[in-house]
Design a protein around this motif. Structure first.
Motif, short mmCIF file in Angstrom:
data_model
loop_
_atom_site.label_atom_id
_atom_site.label_comp_id
_atom_site.label_asym_id
_atom_site.label_seq_id
_atom_site.Cartn_x
_atom_site.Cartn_y
_atom_site.Cartn_z
N LYS A 1 0.78 -1.18 -0.02
CA LYS A 1 0.04 -0.13 -0.05
C LYS A 1 0.96 1.53 -0.05
N ILE A 2 2.31 0.92 0.27
CA ILE A 2 2.95 2.20 0.10
C ILE A 2 3.09 3.02 -1.33
N THR A 3 3.01 4.20 -1.30
CA THR A 3 3.05 4.89 -2.66
C THR A 3 4.05 6.30 -2.09
N ASP A 4 4.48 7.05 -2.99
CA ASP A 4 5.32 8.35 -2.70
C ASP A 4 4.21 9.37 -2.02
N LYS A 5 3.06 9.02 -2.05
CA LYS A 5 2.37 9.87 -1.26
C LYS A 5 1.75 9.36 0.27
N THR A 6 2.49 8.50 0.31
CA THR A 6 2.24 7.77 1.76
C THR A 6 2.87 8.83 2.82
N LYS A 7 1.98 9.07 3.79
CA LYS A 7 2.65 10.10 5.01
C LYS A 7 2.65 9.52 6.14
N MET A 8 1.57 8.78 6.57
CA MET A 8 1.54 8.12 7.77
C MET A 8 0.99 6.87 7.98
N LEU A 9 1.44 5.84 8.71
CA LEU A 9 0.83 4.76 9.07
C LEU A 9 0.07 4.80 10.36
N ILE A 10 -1.10 4.52 10.39
CA ILE A 10 -1.72 4.37 11.84
C ILE A 10 -1.47 3.11 12.31
N PHE A 11 -1.06 2.98 13.56
CA PHE A 11 -0.75 1.66 14.10
C PHE A 11 -1.31 1.13 15.29
N PRO A 12 -2.56 0.50 15.13
CA PRO A 12 -3.51 0.21 16.19
C PRO A 12 -3.53 -0.95 16.97
N PHE A 13 -2.42 -0.99 17.83
CA PHE A 13 -2.07 -2.21 18.49
C PHE A 13 -1.80 -1.86 20.05
N PRO A 14 -2.35 -2.57 21.02
CA PRO A 14 -3.38 -3.43 20.81
C PRO A 14 -4.52 -3.00 20.44
N CYS A 15 -5.49 -3.94 19.55
CA CYS A 15 -6.41 -3.25 18.72
C CYS A 15 -7.97 -3.44 19.23
N ASN A 16 -8.49 -2.32 19.33
CA ASN A 16 -9.84 -2.26 19.52
C ASN A 16 -10.57 -2.21 18.06
N PRO A 17 -11.20 -3.22 17.47
CA PRO A 17 -11.90 -4.37 18.17
C PRO A 17 -11.45 -5.59 18.31
N THR A 18 -10.24 -5.90 17.48
CA THR A 18 -10.06 -7.46 17.47
C THR A 18 -9.21 -7.92 18.69
N GLY A 19 -8.60 -7.21 19.47
CA GLY A 19 -7.91 -7.50 20.73
C GLY A 19 -6.46 -8.15 20.05
N ALA A 20 -6.22 -7.97 18.86
CA ALA A 20 -4.94 -8.29 18.19
C ALA A 20 -3.73 -7.39 18.79
N ILE A 21 -2.65 -8.15 18.98
CA ILE A 21 -1.52 -7.48 19.34
C ILE A 21 -0.26 -7.73 18.43
N MET A 22 0.74 -6.84 18.34
CA MET A 22 1.95 -7.18 17.57
C MET A 22 3.16 -7.51 18.67
N GLU A 23 3.90 -8.74 18.18
CA GLU A 23 5.06 -8.88 19.04
C GLU A 23 6.10 -8.49 18.49
N ARG A 24 7.07 -8.77 19.31
CA ARG A 24 8.57 -8.21 18.71
C ARG A 24 8.87 -8.47 17.23
N GLU A 25 8.74 -9.76 17.12
CA GLU A 25 9.22 -10.18 15.48
C GLU A 25 8.26 -9.47 14.59
N ASP A 26 6.90 -9.38 14.98
CA ASP A 26 5.92 -8.72 13.86
C ASP A 26 6.59 -7.07 13.89
N LEU A 27 6.97 -6.58 14.78
CA LEU A 27 7.23 -5.25 14.89
C LEU A 27 8.44 -5.19 14.02
N GLU A 28 9.60 -5.85 14.19
CA GLU A 28 10.62 -6.02 13.41
C GLU A 28 10.44 -5.97 12.01
N ALA A 29 9.63 -6.77 11.59
CA ALA A 29 9.13 -7.04 10.03
C ALA A 29 8.76 -5.47 9.37
N ILE A 30 7.84 -4.93 10.26
CA ILE A 30 7.06 -3.76 10.05
C ILE A 30 8.20 -2.56 9.81
#
Ligand SMILES: Cc1ncc(COP(=O)(O)O)c(C=O)c1O
Lengths: 160, 391
Positions: B162-191
């Protein structure tokens, strides 16, 4: 010893084994074994309802009695305390720090009945040098449960 | 006569829709005997020592504006808290701003970064405010549909696409409302790997950071190598200390960003509520055991709810953060909206349709476990009856 199970049962003794299994992530057999162990070890001494007796007219009255006691050689306060706790009228007995020695919670049908119990059964013991009786007038909270003005769920549909 | 259609901002009146969460709440409020799994706020009262600190500040007539950025003592405690909990280092002077809830922080951070036409990547299902606030700032929301099979985590591939030259910001919603998903260290490293070489700013909404369950606790993306300089961290007191009505949150970021956000805050808000700021100092200083106590209770409720849904044959991924479950309603054969409406009328249970959090939430419902275990069990029983009824 499973402290988590103790904490949960302390909050609600009516949680079933299957509730507790889900809540703790243990399987039912493990929960059952744990409870048995806690009972046998004497950590769990009983399961009782928390009752707001004031909602019944003339249910019962209770008083906190402060006792000063002459400690006995060898036994200290133990003998007196163990003797007092045998009365059906006595709900709790505690050894205290501070200006008196034993705190006894006594219940009865009327103020008079409690007063008579103190006069006849406690004040007359020769190890007990003084008694001070404080009647409970109103109960606000009992065993962690609020008995008055319990907070209502006032959350509206405002959160997102 | 005045013609309101001409008066009102086109953007606000037409492009911004009211939150879809409310739809069934309004019906529910008009019915008798409804039980709700709808609210997104804790049921616990604010711990007494925290309330007491607020009361004391009133007694001492601490009823004036504070510094625009918030009381320095509070910023100091925020800085210590983030360091002690997540290893994040922010200077109380210049890198911390106290806001009116995390909500204000999110709005101001977006406005400080996004210019007209800038793209903002928003993973969904997620909190309902991001998309409208991006639009109000003139930005263009670019949605990533998170997937149940990834436990609603964001993957590097999804982001890169989804990244283009116009991408300015990524909203990073974790721990997540509504899913309860989290991002662990390995997930974050990849991002982080995807973002490090870009100029994209991450808006990390960590309002539920203290409410995670299981072994691993929250890791902030700002603590990953090379990410601090490009991350704006949002956090607050509402969920962590059960202080929703006090309206207090905060933003932490590198000084050049905080400086700009503070300008907006200064003109729009002046300063966050003073009483709440004094209470918050006490919360941060002496509130760790309150967090533990409430979290332990949420965890028990979470297990009951997940187990309850699974027993009804509903797929329910195990939420690892916040206080929501996000079960699939596939077994019912209904859409999210139909499910919520029929459940409400038939069994008087109010839940939130998954699609209120983005199109990818279709086929799910959000059920909150900010309720007593008895309440949760009763609600699940009724949902069970509903499922039998529609078979
Ligand atoms: C993900 C998320 N972010 C931010 C907020 C805002 O909370 P507050 O403004 O009370 O700090 C909420 C509240 O529901 C939320 O769920």
């Amino acid at each position: 010893m499973n402290i988590q199970i103790l904490n949960l049962l302390a909050k609600n003794a009516r949680y079933t084994v299957s509730d507790l299994a889900v809540m703790t992530g243990l399987d039912e057999a493990e929960v059952e074994a744990n409870i048995k162990e806690l009972e046998v070890a004497g950590l769990i001494r009983g399961y009782k309802a928390v009752i707001d007796w004031e909602r019944l007219d003339n249910a019962y009255v209770s008083a906190v009695i402060e006792l000063k006691v002459v400690p006995q050689d060898e036994y200290g306060f133990e003998k007196v305390a163990e003797n007092i706790m045998k009365y059906n009228e006595v709900e709790s007995v505690y050894l205290m720090s501070g200006t008196y020695d034993l705190c006894v919670i006594v219940k009865g049908k009327t103020f008079h009945e409690v007063a008579m119990f103190v006069a006849k059964e406690l004040a007359t013991k020769h190890e007990i040098t003084s008694t001070a009786t404080h009647f409970v007038l109103r109960r606000y909270k009992e065993l962690d449960v609020e008995l008055v003005n319990t907070e209502k769920d006032e959350r509206g549909a405002y959160s997102l | 006569m005045i013609d309101y259609t001409k008066v009102l901002s086109r953007m606000v009146s037409q492009d911004i829709k009211p939150s879809g969460i409310r739809k069934y709440f309004d019906i529910a409020e008009s019915m008798e005997g409804v039980i709700s799994l709808g609210v997104g706020e804790p049921d616990f009262p604010t711990p007494w020592h925290i309330k007491s600190a607020g009361i004391q500040s009133l007694e001492q007539s601490k009823t004036k504006y504070t510094a625009n950025a918030g009381l320095l003592a509070l910023r100091g405690e925020i800085s210590k808290f983030l360091s002690r909990k997540y290893g994040l280092e922010y200077q109380p002077k210049g890198e911390v701003l106290v806001t009116v809830g995390g909500s204000e922080g999110i709005d101001n951070a977006i406005r400080a970064i996004v210019s007209r036409g800038d793209e903002v990547i928003i993973p969904q299902p997620s909190f309902v405010c991001y998309e409208p606030l991006v639009r109000l700032a003139g930005g263009v929301p670019v949605i990533i549909d998170l997937k149940a099979e990834n436990e609603f985590r964001l993957t590097a591939a999804e982001l890169r696409e989804k990244i283009t030259d116009k991408t300015k910001m990524l909203i990073f919603p974790f721990p997540c409302n509504p899913t309860g998903a989290i991002m662990e260290r390995e997930d974050l490293e990849a991002i982080a790997e995807v973002l490090r070489e870009t100029n994209i700013v991450v808006l990390s909404d960590e309002i539920y950071s203290e409410l995670t369950y299981g072994e691993s606790t929250h890791v902030s993306i700002a603590s990953i190598d090379g990410m601090w300089e490009r991350t704006i961290v949002i956090n607050g007191f509402s969920k962590t200390y059960s202080m929703t009505g006090w309206r207090l949150g905060y933003v932490c970021a590198p000084a050049p960003i905080i400086e700009q956000i503070t300008k907006i805050h200064q003109f729009a808000i002046m300063s966050a509520p003073t009483t709440a700021q004094y209470a918050a100092i006490e919360a941060l200083k002496n509130g760790d055991s309150d967090i533990e106590r409430m979290k332990a209770e949420y965890d028990v409720r979470r297990r009951i709810m997940v187990n309850g849904f699974r027993k009804l044959g509903m797929d329910c991924f195990e939420p690892r953060g916040a206080f929501y479950t996000f079960p699939s309603i596939k077994v019912s054969g209904l859409s999210s909206d139909d499910f919520c409406e029929q459940l409400l009328y038939s069994q008087k249970v109010a839940v939130v349709p998954g699609n209120a959090f983005g199109a990818s939430g279709e086929g799910f419902i959000r059920a909150s476990y900010c309720y007593s275990t008895d309440h949760i069990k009763e609600a699940i029983d009724r949902i069970g009856k509903f499922l039998k009824e529609i078979k």
